[in-house]
Design an enzyme around this catalytic site. Structure first.
Site, mmCIF file in Angstrom:
data_model
loop_
_atom_site.group_PDB
_atom_site.id
_atom_site.type_symbol
_atom_site.label_atom_id
_atom_site.label_comp_id
_atom_site.label_asym_id
_atom_site.label_seq_id
_atom_site.Cartn_x
_atom_site.Cartn_y
_atom_site.Cartn_z
ATOM 1 N N GLU A 91 -1.965 -5.462 8.312
ATOM 2 C CA GLU A 91 -1.281 -4.731 9.383
ATOM 3 C C GLU A 91 -2.057 -4.882 10.686
ATOM 4 O O GLU A 91 -3.293 -4.814 10.700
ATOM 5 C CB GLU A 91 -1.168 -3.240 9.042
ATOM 6 C CG GLU A 91 -0.066 -2.904 8.078
ATOM 7 C CD GLU A 91 0.154 -1.398 7.958
ATOM 8 O OE1 GLU A 91 -0.302 -0.648 8.858
ATOM 9 O OE2 GLU A 91 0.779 -0.977 6.968
ATOM 10 N N ASP B 28 -0.958 -6.254 -0.190
ATOM 11 C CA ASP B 28 -1.463 -5.601 1.016
ATOM 12 C C ASP B 28 -2.985 -5.482 0.988
ATOM 13 O O ASP B 28 -3.570 -5.139 -0.056
ATOM 14 C CB ASP B 28 -0.866 -4.194 1.139
ATOM 15 C CG ASP B 28 0.328 -4.153 2.074
ATOM 16 O OD1 ASP B 28 0.412 -4.997 2.977
ATOM 17 O OD2 ASP B 28 1.183 -3.261 1.886
ATOM 18 N N LYS C 229 -1.513 -9.525 2.958
ATOM 19 C CA LYS C 229 -0.840 -9.034 4.167
ATOM 20 C C LYS C 229 -1.756 -8.089 4.924
ATOM 21 O O LYS C 229 -2.387 -7.211 4.320
ATOM 22 C CB LYS C 229 0.475 -8.333 3.823
ATOM 23 C CG LYS C 229 1.238 -7.842 5.064
ATOM 24 C CD LYS C 229 2.645 -7.385 4.724
ATOM 25 C CE LYS C 229 2.656 -6.017 4.085
ATOM 26 N NZ LYS C 229 2.293 -4.938 5.043
ATOM 27 N N GLU D 20 8.285 -4.324 11.038
ATOM 28 C CA GLU D 20 8.719 -3.025 10.524
ATOM 29 C C GLU D 20 9.240 -2.138 11.652
ATOM 30 O O GLU D 20 8.553 -1.907 12.647
ATOM 31 C CB GLU D 20 7.585 -2.313 9.784
ATOM 32 C CG GLU D 20 8.019 -0.957 9.223
ATOM 33 C CD GLU D 20 7.062 -0.386 8.197
ATOM 34 O OE1 GLU D 20 7.333 0.721 7.699
ATOM 35 O OE2 GLU D 20 6.048 -1.051 7.884
ATOM 36 N N ASP E 220 0.828 -1.207 0.000
ATOM 37 C CA ASP E 220 0.000 0.000 0.000
ATOM 38 C C ASP E 220 0.864 1.260 0.000
ATOM 39 O O ASP E 220 0.348 2.373 -0.100
ATOM 40 C CB ASP E 220 -0.993 0.005 1.166
ATOM 41 C CG ASP E 220 -0.323 -0.141 2.525
ATOM 42 O OD1 ASP E 220 0.919 -0.062 2.595
ATOM 43 O OD2 ASP E 220 -1.043 -0.353 3.526
ATOM 44 N N SER E 221 2.203 1.077 0.072
ATOM 45 C CA SER E 221 3.117 2.203 -0.146
ATOM 46 C C SER E 221 2.947 2.770 -1.541
ATOM 47 O O SER E 221 3.419 3.881 -1.836
ATOM 48 C CB SER E 221 4.568 1.749 0.057
ATOM 49 O OG SER E 221 4.836 0.573 -0.687
#
Length: 642
Positions: free
Chosen positions: A120, A89, A118, A181, A50-51
């Site tokens: 978070e 993501d 993925k 992270e 999602d970056s």
């Protein structure tokens, strides 16, 4: 290139890599072209992160990424992937409930083509529900989607306990691996030992089971004015080179030199003649209010096309090159010069591409020389056996659009050359003139190993610079000490000449490109990358936070030990300052053992090596370490283990 299905990385392979203590590589990708390149480099896993919101879409926060956008980019990436394992993501807000999570994960897999999703945050219940249908990668530590503070995680005793417990819980819930992270290195190392699933670190130290970097960070594609995170290592700095290329394109379009004849398609002569003779057709066209005839039209088109194509001039004598340069003086033509011995390879041609960027930006002509300078060779047999093909080299330079190629003979450059003694002195020339460099044999291992070599370099370049009078000259970083002495030569005698140093160009396995590589046997060629790996082993020790008391002597010993272990016939390992080339052993007083570490924190240094992996030829190489160095030779550094 299609990858065999047997070569495809699957989840079971990643889990096996954890068991076998093989490190996993992951890089972010956002489109098919990036994915194709990452796949060709044989990265293990690709993360469609999602970056993308930040580095591709220009959004401020990753939590602005939508599911539709993520599916779009995931689908693009999977089109370019044949080998790597693809993780996507799940955007912020797409897994607030179990039903939403399962449905949206299925969308990323079914429509996007991802192999894994993925999430978070500490959401074991959600992970458990998704993992029944789709492999899940958990994400703990810093969580950019919801973070209001971007500090390091896992710093206190309580943090370590909490993160460890959360890691075990997400593993038990069914996560297949875990991203950590910006977690303290010791904490990440402990968690990695605790779990049986792989951990992938980003800013979490070297003891995770794998590493991930953002594509734009790793390749230097971001805003040059914006600082990068401490944990980011830029393996090259592409942004300035891209800007330079676009500027060159703009310049050529504005000047009318692009597209040239070789970039255009033309009518057949038969069709052209029919059009010329069709008077009615040309009555419909006009220029400045007047009718333009077919013959005049085609003469103008072909004339413009011919004027934009490049014809390389071949000059074979010193007298002719001086006359040709004088003839251009009144036109104020400036030159960028690239001197070669011969035996051109892709590393040499990269110097021409560098010169073309400057030529386009500054309206320069590109001149090259091909001269196998005997004074640079200590061994007459080495000079005779040097691998090069003059005709092939000239053809390669002409193909690249070089304006002038200078190919003088030995006696044209050195009228009094004595081949028997490899000198430019004879009975009638008692006081031969050379250009040499003071202290080159005492300060420099390369100078000590090759007596007279740099005198040959200085002498021939002084002649070439005087005859050609370039504004710029391009050299390769691989010959680091040559770059240093050439800069010193220009400072003293050619102050208006700017020296451009191009990073070392490497083969896919790290071996620095060199004409001498053609002399290697098959076995020697397979072992030759060990020269570069030796440098990388020294670099990893030098930059390791656990080596605060590493001395120069110890670092050189590490290089020597690596060489001995891998049967490298080591000639020398040396450390020099990047800017002046001074030998660090003559500069740094290591009374406290920390001097080298302190120096490299604020200064760039060059670690150089010379040696051989067999009897065929001698190899040299170097890397730049420390200070703010970011380019790192346009190569993926081989990570060595202590």
């Amino acid at each position: 290139l299609k990858t065999k299905s047997a070569d495809r990385v699957l989840l079971k392979h990643l889990l096996a890599m954890k068991r076998k203590q093989q490190l996993i590589t992951m890089v972010t990708c956002y489109d098919a072209s990036q994915a194709l390149l990452a796949d060709r480099a044989k990265v293990d896993t690709v993360l469609v992160g999602d970056s993308c919101a930040n580095v591709v879409m220009g959004l401020k926060n990753t939590n602005q990424m939508t599911l539709n956008a993520m599916v779009h980019h995931t689908r693009a990436v999977t089109r370019g992937i044949e080998r790597a394992y693809v993780v996507s993501d799940m955007p912020f807000g797409t897994y607030l409930t179990g039903d939403d999570a399962v449905r949206n994960a299925a969308t990323l897999v079914g429509e996007g083509g991802a192999s894994c999703v993925k999430l978070e945050g500490f959401v074991p219940d959600i992970i458990r529900q998704i993992a029944r249908f789709v492999p899940v990668c958990a994400h703990l530590g810093l969580m950019p989607q919801t973070a209001d503070c971007f500090g390091t995680r896992g710093r206190s005793y309580a943090d370590v306990k909490q993160l460890s417990e959360e890691a075990l819980r997400v593993q038990d819930a069914g996560a297949s691996f875990l991203v950590l992270e910006k977690v303290c290195a010791e904490t990440a190392a402990y968690i990695s030992q605790l779990l049986h699933i792989p951990t992938i670190g980003i800013g979490s130290g070297k003891h995770c089971d794998g590493q991930v970097l953002v594509w734009h960070d790793m390749l230097g594609l971001g805003d040059p004015e914006q600082s990068v995170y401490k944990f980011v290592k830029q393996y090259c700095n592409l942004a300035p080179r891209i800007v330079q290329a676009i500027e060159a394109y703009i310049g050529e379009v504005k000047q009318g030199t692009f597209p040239a004849q070789q970039h255009s398609y033309y009518l057949s002569e038969t069709t052209r003649q029919k059009l010329k003779d069709d008077a009615q057709l040309w009555q419909q066209t006009s220029g400045d209010g007047e009718s333009v005839g077919g013959h005049a039209f085609f003469e103008r088109i072909m004339s413009i096309s011919s004027s934009t194509s490049t014809t390389t001039k071949i000059v074979k004598s010193a007298a002719e090159i001086r006359r040709w340069r004088d003839s251009l003086y009144d036109t104020r033509t400036q030159v960028i010069f690239v001197p070669f011995l011969g035996g051109l390879h892709d590393g040499h041609l990269a110097l021409i591409e560098e010169a073309k960027q400057y030529a386009s930006a500054h309206q320069l002509q590109i001149w090259c020389s091909l001269f196998l300078n005997p004074l640079q060779f200590n061994d007459a047999a080495d000079y005779v056996d040097y691998p090069y093909d003059m005709d092939a080299d000239i053809a390669a330079l002409c193909k690249l659009g070089v304006d002038v190629v200078f190919t003088p003979g030995v006696h044209d450059v050195y009228p009094c050359y004595d081949a028997e003694h490899n000198t430019i002195s004879d009975a009638q020339q008692s006081f031969a003139a050379f250009v040499d460099f003071e202290h080159i044999t005492s300060e420099c291992d390369e100078g000590r190993s090759r007596p007279g070599h740099f005198k040959g370099v200085g002498t021939v370049l002084t002649k070439l610079f005087a005859w050609i009078r370039p504004t710029y000259a391009v050299f390769g970083q691989k010959d680091f000490m040559q770059c240093i002495v050439v800069k010193n030569l220009c400072r003293e005698f050619f102050p208006d000449l700017s020296i451009i140093v191009h990073p070392t160009v490497r083969e896919h396995d790290g071996l620095a490109m060199s004409s001498r590589n053609n002399k290697l046997s098959r076995d020697e060629r397979e072992r030759a990358p060990l020269i570069y790996q030796c440098l990388c082993a020294m670099e990893s020790y030098l930059l390791s936070s656990s080596c605060e008391h590493l001395s120069i002597a110890r670092l050189k010993q590490i290089g020597a030990e690596f060489a001995a272990q891998h049967n490298i016939d080591l000639e020398y390992v040396s450390l020099h300052t990047m800017d002046s080339g001074r030998n660090l052993e003559h500069m740094i007083q290591e009374t406290d053992g920390d001097a080298l570490m302190h120096y490299t924190k604020s200064h760039e240094i060059v670690i150089s090596i010379a040696g051989s992996v067999g009897p065929s030829t001698r190899l040299i190489d170097n890397i730049v370490v420390g200070g703010n160095h970011k380019k790192n030779m346009l190569a993926v550094i081989v990570i060595m283990h202590a």
